[in-house]
Design a protein around this motif. Structure first.
Motif, PDB file in Angstrom:
ATOM      1  N   ALA A  54       0.894  -1.298   0.252  1.00 44.15           N
ATOM      2  CA  ALA A  54       0.055  -0.377  -0.084  1.00 44.15           C
ATOM      3  C   ALA A  54       1.043   1.195   0.282  1.00 44.15           C
ATOM      4  O   ALA A  54       2.253   1.139   0.582  1.00 44.15           O
ATOM      5  CB  ALA A  54      -0.901   0.250   1.491  1.00 44.15           C
ATOM      6  N   PRO A  55       0.456   2.785  -0.645  1.00 45.66           N
ATOM      7  CA  PRO A  55       1.313   3.292  -0.898  1.00 45.66           C
ATOM      8  C   PRO A  55       1.856   3.683   0.803  1.00 45.66           C
ATOM      9  O   PRO A  55       2.842   4.474   1.063  1.00 45.66           O
ATOM     10  CB  PRO A  55       0.462   4.462  -1.042  1.00 45.66           C
ATOM     11  CG  PRO A  55      -0.793   4.203  -1.376  1.00 45.66           C
ATOM     12  CD  PRO A  55      -0.297   2.399  -0.933  1.00 45.66           C
ATOM     13  N   SER A  56       0.826   3.926   1.881  1.00 47.21           N
ATOM     14  CA  SER A  56       1.179   4.286   3.381  1.00 47.21           C
ATOM     15  C   SER A  56       2.622   3.292   4.007  1.00 47.21           C
ATOM     16  O   SER A  56       3.686   3.255   3.981  1.00 47.21           O
ATOM     17  CB  SER A  56       0.165   3.870   4.293  1.00 47.21           C
ATOM     18  OG  SER A  56      -0.781   2.466   4.194  1.00 47.21           O
ATOM     19  N   ASP A  57       2.781   2.012   3.279  1.00 49.40           N
ATOM     20  CA  ASP A  57       3.520   0.841   3.496  1.00 49.40           C
ATOM     21  C   ASP A  57       4.892   1.308   2.972  1.00 49.40           C
ATOM     22  O   ASP A  57       5.801   1.494   3.410  1.00 49.40           O
ATOM     23  CB  ASP A  57       3.213  -0.754   3.137  1.00 49.40           C
ATOM     24  CG  ASP A  57       1.711  -0.873   3.937  1.00 49.40           C
ATOM     25  OD1 ASP A  57       1.732  -0.854   4.404  1.00 49.40           O
ATOM     26  OD2 ASP A  57       1.104  -1.761   2.876  1.00 49.40           O
ATOM     27  N   TYR A  58       4.939   1.644   2.399  1.00 51.28           N
ATOM     28  CA  TYR A  58       6.312   2.324   0.633  1.00 51.28           C
ATOM     29  C   TYR A  58       6.573   3.197   2.008  1.00 51.28           C
ATOM     30  O   TYR A  58       8.091   4.134   2.421  1.00 51.28           O
ATOM     31  CB  TYR A  58       5.808   2.621  -0.046  1.00 51.28           C
ATOM     32  CG  TYR A  58       6.201   1.654  -1.045  1.00 51.28           C
ATOM     33  CD1 TYR A  58       6.762   0.957  -1.256  1.00 51.28           C
ATOM     34  CD2 TYR A  58       4.921   1.338  -1.588  1.00 51.28           C
ATOM     35  CE1 TYR A  58       6.956  -0.821  -1.817  1.00 51.28           C
ATOM     36  CE2 TYR A  58       4.032   0.224  -2.573  1.00 51.28           C
ATOM     37  CZ  TYR A  58       5.090  -0.438  -2.953  1.00 51.28           C
ATOM     38  OH  TYR A  58       4.976  -1.630  -3.846  1.00 51.28           O
TER      39      TYR A  58
END
Length: 419
Positions: A54-58
């Motif tokens: 997910a974008p937040s994981d990156y």
């Protein structure tokens, strides 16, 4: 315990430990590495028990989804290296057309994180060099070293343990060193882009427990020399480099895995089939990379069961000549089927969980690791309709005693990718 992979502000204790280890590069803030895997305020909860995507994981790990940065190949666990549970491993494998296979590993724990009860006493850097030749001879150096013989950068891959070193910039890597009668001096040139499945990090249950894996060199051209006693042998083949780290022993993470790699014509293959243990959701983790090395183009880059499925056929019965096989079926763009079948040629390894060596797993053994030469076949429409080619490689298998009798492992058939 604070188990985050990095600390943005090094403590006095961290600095002193790094000095004792002989490496100021062990301090991220001093080395100029801007990454911080500490959870950041305002982000959604981390993806758990699989590779984050997910974008937040990156954002949480200061990563770019479409770019592998040089610091990712550096010392990822520098700030928490004093924790006996923490380990890191830079591993390379090389093969020639005549069947010569070389493995080279630098690591911060001698057991490759396969010791279930790590202690302060076995918290030492180690190196291993294993050379297997087609006429049956094997030579190796497997040795631990003192911490004042260890150094590593955090902003790039630059690791030194004893007389051995591995340095690189994601495009070209140099491996050198000799201890006693055996050594190597090889250059590994990337023939494809580095591969990271999502963030490359699996948070297990929470962000306090993690396992990380990337392949900075999924496939490359390997040239140089091997040193055996007073003889210097030329080496010309292909190679692979992977990087892993974490704070939980691998047998506590996965129930089993198979990993194969090799070259078929102008194509390089890397395939993994693994399953996490039940406490981590029994997550199924297939991966497949297919690179067109001639045109420097990645055809397949998959790590999702939605479009990728692997079927395993384990060794069964008492026939020691029975084959172990994995078939990966990818149904996305550039649809491909890859089959790897082990031969009867066992390759020298260092013992992993038990002293299996190059032999078949002892009958009834719960935990074992084997490594064999493998025949590889690839079919794909990416080159031309019905294109098929075969080649050679290696196939590794590890089992940690939690899957019961060896039987074919079936997973759901993937559906074609949506256009």
């Amino acid at each position: 315990m604070n188990a985050h992979l990095y600390s943005s502000t090094p403590s006095r204790r961290t600095v002193l430990r790094a000095l004792a280890a002989g490496s100021l590069a062990a301090i991220p803030a001093l080395a100029g590495c801007g990454s911080d895997e500490k959870p950041k305020a305002g982000l959604p909860p981390a993806t758990l028990n699989t590779f984050g995507d997910a974008p937040s994981d990156y954002e949480r790990l200061s990563l770019k989804a479409d770019q592998f940065q040089p610091w990712e190949g550096g010392f990822r666990t520098a700030a928490v290296n004093s924790d006996p549970k923490v380990y890191e491993r830079w591993h390379c494998e090389f093969m020639t057309d005549d069947g010569t296979v070389v493995t080279f590993t630098l690591r911060t724990r001698p057991g490759d994180a396969l010791t279930l009860n790590p202690t302060e006493q076995n918290r030492l850097p180690a190196a291993s060099l294993v050379m297997s030749f087609p006429w049956g001879s094997n030579f190796d150096v497997i040795k631990t070293y003192a911490w004042n013989q260890f150094s590593s950068a955090t902003d790039r891959c630059d690791v030194k343990i004893g007389p051995f070193s591995l340095t690189g910039d994601t495009k070209t890597y140099r491996l050198t060193g000799r201890d006693g009668d055996f050594g190597l001096d090889l250059t590994l040139t990337n023939q494809a882009a580095p591969f990271r499945p999502g963030t490359g990090v699996i948070f297990l249950g929470s962000t306090d427990t993690y396992y990380g894996w990337t392949a900075p060199v999924p496939t490359g051209k390997a040239t140089g020399t091997l040193k055996i006693y007073d003889e210097v042998r030329e080496f010309d083949g292909h190679g692979f480099h992977e990087h892993s780290w974490g704070n939980i022993p691998l047998p506590s993470v996965v129930e089993h895995w198979k990993a194969g790699r090799g070259v078929v014509g102008d194509f390089a293959i890397l395939g993994v089939d693994a399953q996490l243990r039940p406490q981590w959701g029994s997550t199924y983790l297939p991966m497949l990379i297919v690179d067109d090395t001639k045109n420097k183009k990645r055809l397949v880059s998959a790590y999702s069961g939605d479009v990728l499925n692997a079927t395993e056929f384990e060794r069964t019965g008492d026939d020691e000549n029975e084959s172990s096989q994995v078939e990966w079926v990818y149904t996305g763009e550039n649809a491909a089927t890859v089959t790897m079948t082990s031969t009867n040629t066992a390759l020298a390894t260092k013992p992993y969980v038990i002293n299996a060596g190059t032999a078949q797993p002892p009958k009834g053994a719960a935990n074992w690791y084997t490594r064999y030469e493998a025949n590889i076949s690839l079919t794909t429409d990416a080159a031309s309709p019905g294109y098929a080619v075969t080649g050679k490689g290696t196939l590794d298998t590890a089992r940690y005693g939690l899957l019961g009798p060896a039987t074919p492992q079936q997973h759901a058939t993937p559906q074609p990718a949506k256009s």
